[in-house]
Scaffold this motif. Sequence first.
Motif, PDB file in Angstrom:
ATOM      1  N   GLY A 251      -0.108 -10.193   6.638  1.00 13.53           N
ATOM      2  CA  GLY A 251       0.382 -10.773   5.396  1.00 13.53           C
ATOM      3  C   GLY A 251       0.256  -9.825   4.217  1.00 13.53           C
ATOM      4  N   TYR A 252      -0.276 -10.348   3.132  1.00 15.48           N
ATOM      5  CA  TYR A 252      -0.371  -9.586   1.878  1.00 15.48           C
ATOM      6  C   TYR A 252      -1.233  -8.341   2.049  1.00 15.48           C
ATOM      7  CZ  TYR A 252      -1.136  -8.700  -3.121  1.00 15.48           C
ATOM      8  OH  TYR A 252      -1.206  -8.118  -4.355  1.00 15.48           O
ATOM      9  N   GLU A 253      -2.345  -8.440   2.796  1.00 18.95           N
ATOM     10  CA  GLU A 253      -3.227  -7.291   2.985  1.00 18.95           C
ATOM     11  C   GLU A 253      -2.518  -6.169   3.743  1.00 18.95           C
ATOM     12  OE1 GLU A 253      -6.767  -8.651   4.891  1.00 18.95           O
ATOM     13  OE2 GLU A 253      -7.763  -9.128   2.993  1.00 18.95           O
ATOM     14  N   ALA A 254      -1.721  -6.535   4.741  1.00 20.87           N
ATOM     15  CA  ALA A 254      -0.978  -5.525   5.492  1.00 20.87           C
ATOM     16  C   ALA A 254       0.044  -4.835   4.594  1.00 20.87           C
ATOM     17  CB  ALA A 254      -0.284  -6.169   6.690  1.00 20.87           C
ATOM     18  N   LEU A 255       0.744  -5.619   3.795  1.00 13.26           N
ATOM     19  CA  LEU A 255       1.728  -5.060   2.877  1.00 13.26           C
ATOM     20  C   LEU A 255       1.091  -4.062   1.920  1.00 13.26           C
ATOM     21  CD1 LEU A 255       4.542  -4.997   1.480  1.00 13.26           C
ATOM     22  CD2 LEU A 255       3.756  -6.922   0.100  1.00 13.26           C
ATOM     23  N   GLN A 256      -0.032  -4.441   1.308  1.00 10.48           N
ATOM     24  CA  GLN A 256      -0.672  -3.569   0.333  1.00 10.48           C
ATOM     25  C   GLN A 256      -1.236  -2.312   0.997  1.00 10.48           C
ATOM     26  OE1 GLN A 256       0.918  -4.854  -1.928  1.00 10.48           O
ATOM     27  NE2 GLN A 256      -0.633  -5.209  -3.518  1.00 10.48           N
ATOM     28  N   PHE A 257      -1.702  -2.429   2.222  1.00 11.51           N
ATOM     29  CA  PHE A 257      -2.154  -1.243   2.953  1.00 11.51           C
ATOM     30  C   PHE A 257      -0.995  -0.267   3.137  1.00 11.51           C
ATOM     31  CE2 PHE A 257      -2.531   1.008   7.008  1.00 11.51           C
ATOM     32  CZ  PHE A 257      -3.759   1.631   6.868  1.00 11.51           C
ATOM     33  N   LEU A 258       0.174  -0.779   3.458  1.00  8.41           N
ATOM     34  CA  LEU A 258       1.345   0.065   3.667  1.00  8.41           C
ATOM     35  C   LEU A 258       1.869   0.651   2.367  1.00  8.41           C
ATOM     36  CD1 LEU A 258       3.050  -2.246   6.275  1.00  8.41           C
ATOM     37  CD2 LEU A 258       2.247   0.079   6.715  1.00  8.41           C
ATOM     38  N   ARG A 259       1.605  -0.019   1.263  1.00  4.71           N
ATOM     39  CA  ARG A 259       2.099   0.442  -0.032  1.00  4.71           C
ATOM     40  C   ARG A 259       1.159   1.426  -0.710  1.00  4.71           C
ATOM     41  NH1 ARG A 259       1.938  -3.140  -3.777  1.00  4.71           N
ATOM     42  NH2 ARG A 259       3.368  -1.972  -5.075  1.00  4.71           N
ATOM     43  N   THR A 260      -0.109   1.427  -0.331  1.00  3.88           N
ATOM     44  CA  THR A 260      -1.059   2.261  -1.053  1.00  3.88           C
ATOM     45  C   THR A 260      -0.748   3.750  -0.896  1.00  3.88           C
ATOM     46  OG1 THR A 260      -3.394   2.806  -1.396  1.00  3.88           O
ATOM     47  CG2 THR A 260      -2.723   2.339   0.868  1.00  3.88           C
ATOM     48  N   ARG A 261      -0.829   4.469  -1.976  1.00  3.12           N
ATOM     49  CA  ARG A 261      -0.786   5.927  -1.904  1.00  3.12           C
ATOM     50  C   ARG A 261      -1.962   6.524  -2.666  1.00  3.12           C
ATOM     51  NH1 ARG A 261       1.149   8.620  -6.377  1.00  3.12           N
ATOM     52  NH2 ARG A 261       2.325   7.444  -7.922  1.00  3.12           N
ATOM     53  N   HIS A 262      -2.359   5.860  -3.773  1.00  5.95           N
ATOM     54  CA  HIS A 262      -3.507   6.352  -4.536  1.00  5.95           C
ATOM     55  C   HIS A 262      -4.768   6.357  -3.684  1.00  5.95           C
ATOM     56  CE1 HIS A 262      -1.299   6.300  -8.339  1.00  5.95           C
ATOM     57  NE2 HIS A 262      -0.804   5.125  -7.966  1.00  5.95           N
ATOM     58  N   GLY A 263      -4.843   5.452  -2.698  1.00  4.18           N
ATOM     59  CA  GLY A 263      -6.054   5.296  -1.905  1.00  4.18           C
ATOM     60  C   GLY A 263      -6.101   6.091  -0.624  1.00  4.18           C
ATOM     61  N   VAL A 264      -5.099   6.958  -0.373  1.00  2.00           N
ATOM     62  CA  VAL A 264      -5.097   7.729   0.874  1.00  2.00           C
ATOM     63  C   VAL A 264      -4.718   9.187   0.610  1.00  2.00           C
ATOM     64  CG1 VAL A 264      -4.592   5.779   2.383  1.00  2.00           C
ATOM     65  CG2 VAL A 264      -2.698   7.056   1.370  1.00  2.00           C
ATOM     66  N   GLY A 265      -5.237  10.077   1.456  1.00  2.00           N
ATOM     67  CA  GLY A 265      -4.862  11.485   1.411  1.00  2.00           C
ATOM     68  C   GLY A 265      -5.038  12.108   0.048  1.00  2.00           C
ATOM     69  N   ASP A 266      -3.971  12.721  -0.457  1.00  2.00           N
ATOM     70  CA  ASP A 266      -4.009  13.345  -1.783  1.00  2.00           C
ATOM     71  C   ASP A 266      -3.362  12.468  -2.849  1.00  2.00           C
ATOM     72  OD1 ASP A 266      -1.327  13.515  -1.175  1.00  2.00           O
ATOM     73  OD2 ASP A 266      -1.261  15.700  -1.066  1.00  2.00           O
ATOM     74  N   GLY A 267      -3.076  11.216  -2.505  1.00  2.00           N
ATOM     75  CA  GLY A 267      -2.499  10.291  -3.470  1.00  2.00           C
ATOM     76  C   GLY A 267      -0.998  10.385  -3.625  1.00  2.00           C
ATOM     77  N   SER A 268      -0.339  11.153  -2.768  1.00  2.00           N
ATOM     78  CA  SER A 268       1.105  11.352  -2.880  1.00  2.00           C
ATOM     79  C   SER A 268       1.866  10.415  -1.964  1.00  2.00           C
ATOM     80  CB  SER A 268       1.467  12.794  -2.518  1.00  2.00           C
ATOM     81  OG  SER A 268       1.263  13.016  -1.130  1.00  2.00           O
ATOM     82  N   ASP A 269       3.177  10.346  -2.163  1.00  2.00           N
ATOM     83  CA  ASP A 269       4.032   9.553  -1.280  1.00  2.00           C
ATOM     84  C   ASP A 269       4.044  10.134   0.122  1.00  2.00           C
ATOM     85  OD1 ASP A 269       6.119   7.512  -0.719  1.00  2.00           O
ATOM     86  OD2 ASP A 269       7.410   9.269  -0.486  1.00  2.00           O
ATOM     87  N   LEU A 270       3.858  11.452   0.247  1.00  2.00           N
ATOM     88  CA  LEU A 270       3.822  12.074   1.564  1.00  2.00           C
ATOM     89  C   LEU A 270       2.593  11.615   2.345  1.00  2.00           C
ATOM     90  CD1 LEU A 270       4.920  15.706   0.630  1.00  2.00           C
ATOM     91  CD2 LEU A 270       6.343  13.736   1.205  1.00  2.00           C
ATOM     92  N   SER A 271       1.460  11.473   1.641  1.00  2.00           N
ATOM     93  CA  SER A 271       0.262  10.930   2.291  1.00  2.00           C
ATOM     94  C   SER A 271       0.497   9.495   2.719  1.00  2.00           C
ATOM     95  CB  SER A 271      -0.934  10.990   1.328  1.00  2.00           C
ATOM     96  OG  SER A 271      -1.338  12.313   1.093  1.00  2.00           O
TER      97      SER A 271
END
Length: 446
Positions: A251-271
């Motif tokens: 649900g909502y948690e899965a969606l937000q996990f897929l949308r996050t970029r600030h919270g993974v890698g270098d914060g980019s869309d590529l991450s």
Amino acid sequence: MPPITSDAVEPARNRTGRGATGREGRSRKLSTIARHGRLQRPSAVRTGLKIIASTLAVALVSGGIVAGIALWDVAASVKPGVALVDSQGEAVTDLPAIGAYPGGVNLLIVGSDSRAGQDPVFGDAEEETGNLNDVTMLVHISEDHSNATVVSFPRDMFVPIPSCPDPAGGSFDSMSRQKINTSLSYGGLACTALTVSQLTGLEIPFAAEVQFSGVMAMSTALGGVTVCVADPIEDEYTNTFLSAGEHTLEGYEALQFLRTRHGVGDGSDLSRISNQQVFLSAMMQQIKSAETLTNPGTLYSLAKAAAQNMQLSDSLTSLDTMIAIAMTLRDVDLSNIAFVQYPNAAVEGGVEPIDDAAAALFEALGNDQPIQLSGATGAGAVTNPTDPTAVDPAEGADAGGDPAATAPPADATDTSAGGAVVLPSTVTGQTADQRTCSRGRTLDDQ
């Protein structure tokens, strides 16, 4: 199914002054682009009902009344389709009979950031007027159904946009250099399909568009997807806070996990793309498990979630086509399903294609040759140390770094890996059988 990843849904207090590469850097002009209505296809449901007439008859004779009702329910959920055209301007009308699709498949999946018809938690539809394809994925299934590749296109990649048909009549002008995620606003799903077709050299007869609610519904229909997080993920924009370890998201948690970029890698869309590939691989492992494939309730829930929450091309609005494409993937081994990122290099304001690496990738796909990755997983993912299939990344490239920095490109004509084409190391990604973890990023690093 495809993830949606716009950065626009953020707490109001955080919408300014953060992330110059995010939504706040987009041109205001996009919000003024007029939206054009979809071509109505009154026969779409009628076509589905013809299929159901015979299916229901069989169901009644065999005592499977519930199955007949379920098919009726799914068919009634299919929305009017979108007319696609091929590179010659001809309408796409070829539809297979029920059974595995006879040949190769190219299916475009687009994730829209539109707020129209969405829950108010995602923002005011009147204020958030953009309609960008912030997720663009091309699914290629080989003609012999032995392998499949899912290519993710960075939303900020500059590409030519061809002349696209205007649903209201006529056509839109071509553009020589625009970010690929503007194609949906410019000419709708058909325009994004033409843009990707021109970029890859592949004809795309099937396309689907999904919004936030669709991702939530389909992850819930699966009963959640269990992902591995290597380091804590902390993202105030999507309100995603996950500790290191395994998490089952829906649900909502899965969606937000897929949308996050600030919270993974270098914060980019590529991450973010490589983080999405962690989710997609875990999801495919779950879908291909015996429990999922043999559970009629789960399969029905997935079909209904897709039908209710996706805008489909005309070529996908009949049930036989959906079933035929699904059946092509039934026997593909997870090791032969690859998730890759379109090879790109940074330029001012975004990224641009790496032409030679892209040519090697799409020449292989165009020839229906299996591929083998020689590059890393990408900055948003790391190999799970418990994965028995784990292999070291290309020499000179770590799992989160830039493989192009130190590793020379592999010879794209090299087929020494069991007949597979070994791609240049600038093509990053993973196979569906690999167990990977999200490379988290805390607030202290942002």
